[in-house]
Design a protein around this motif. Sequence first.
Motif, short mmCIF file in Angstrom:
data_model
loop_
_atom_site.label_atom_id
_atom_site.label_comp_id
_atom_site.label_asym_id
_atom_site.label_seq_id
_atom_site.Cartn_x
_atom_site.Cartn_y
_atom_site.Cartn_z
N MET A 82 0.84 -1.17 0.00
CA MET A 82 0.00 0.00 0.00
C MET A 82 0.89 1.24 0.00
N ARG A 83 0.92 1.89 -1.13
CA ARG A 83 1.84 3.01 -1.32
C ARG A 83 1.49 4.26 -0.53
N LEU A 84 0.24 4.42 -0.10
CA LEU A 84 -0.15 5.63 0.62
C LEU A 84 -0.47 5.38 2.09
N ALA A 85 -0.10 4.23 2.60
CA ALA A 85 -0.34 3.92 4.01
C ALA A 85 0.33 4.97 4.88
N GLY A 86 -0.44 5.50 5.84
CA GLY A 86 0.08 6.52 6.73
C GLY A 86 0.04 7.92 6.16
N ALA A 94 -14.97 3.16 2.11
CA ALA A 94 -14.97 2.22 3.24
C ALA A 94 -15.07 0.79 2.73
N LYS A 95 -15.83 0.57 1.66
CA LYS A 95 -15.93 -0.77 1.06
C LYS A 95 -14.60 -1.23 0.49
N GLU A 96 -13.76 -0.26 0.13
CA GLU A 96 -12.42 -0.57 -0.37
C GLU A 96 -11.42 -0.75 0.77
N GLY A 97 -11.93 -0.61 1.99
CA GLY A 97 -11.06 -0.77 3.15
C GLY A 97 -10.42 0.53 3.60
N GLY A 98 -10.86 1.65 3.04
CA GLY A 98 -10.25 2.93 3.37
C GLY A 98 -10.92 3.64 4.53
N GLU A 99 -10.21 4.60 5.07
CA GLU A 99 -10.74 5.47 6.12
C GLU A 99 -11.02 6.81 5.46
N CYS A 100 -12.29 7.19 5.42
CA CYS A 100 -12.69 8.38 4.68
C CYS A 100 -13.79 9.11 5.42
N ILE A 101 -13.63 10.42 5.54
CA ILE A 101 -14.61 11.28 6.19
C ILE A 101 -15.17 12.23 5.13
N ALA A 141 -7.92 5.24 -1.33
CA ALA A 141 -8.39 4.32 -0.28
C ALA A 141 -7.78 2.94 -0.48
N GLN A 142 -7.74 2.48 -1.71
CA GLN A 142 -7.13 1.18 -2.01
C GLN A 142 -5.66 1.15 -1.63
N GLU A 143 -5.02 2.31 -1.72
CA GLU A 143 -3.59 2.41 -1.42
C GLU A 143 -3.31 2.75 0.04
N GLY A 144 -4.36 2.84 0.87
CA GLY A 144 -4.16 3.00 2.31
C GLY A 144 -4.18 4.41 2.86
N ALA A 145 -4.51 5.41 2.04
CA ALA A 145 -4.55 6.79 2.54
C ALA A 145 -5.74 7.00 3.47
N ARG A 146 -5.59 7.94 4.39
CA ARG A 146 -6.70 8.43 5.21
C ARG A 146 -7.19 9.68 4.50
N ILE A 147 -8.51 9.77 4.25
CA ILE A 147 -9.03 10.76 3.32
C ILE A 147 -10.11 11.63 3.94
N LEU A 148 -10.04 12.93 3.63
CA LEU A 148 -11.14 13.85 3.87
C LEU A 148 -11.71 14.15 2.49
#
Length: 96
Positions: free
Chosen positions: A1-5, A56-63, A32-39
């Motif tokens: 996951m290239r964008l984790a963290g 969220a269905k892709e496993g991402g954290e998104c607000i 989201a697929q790459e692990g980013a936390r998103i607004l």
Amino acid sequence: MRLAGKIAVIVGAGQSPGEGIGNGRATVLRFAQEGARILAIDRVLAAAEETAALAAKEGGECIAFMADVTREATLAAAMEEAVRQSLGASRACRWR
């Protein structure tokens, strides 16, 4: 996951009516697929919320957040929300 963290604030994250997928929504889903936390910001909150649910269905954290890029105060509020949600206080922009 290239964008984790990593933190991403994506403006125009909703979806306009019609076929296909918009650039903003596509960016949110890919990040989201790459692990980013998103607004996910859009001027139509329901559209941003729909995008956040897909992320969220892709496993991402998104607000989802409503803001209008033509109104500086709403963008400032979006950055404050990013900080409030611990989405990167050290990298938040100060709008003036």
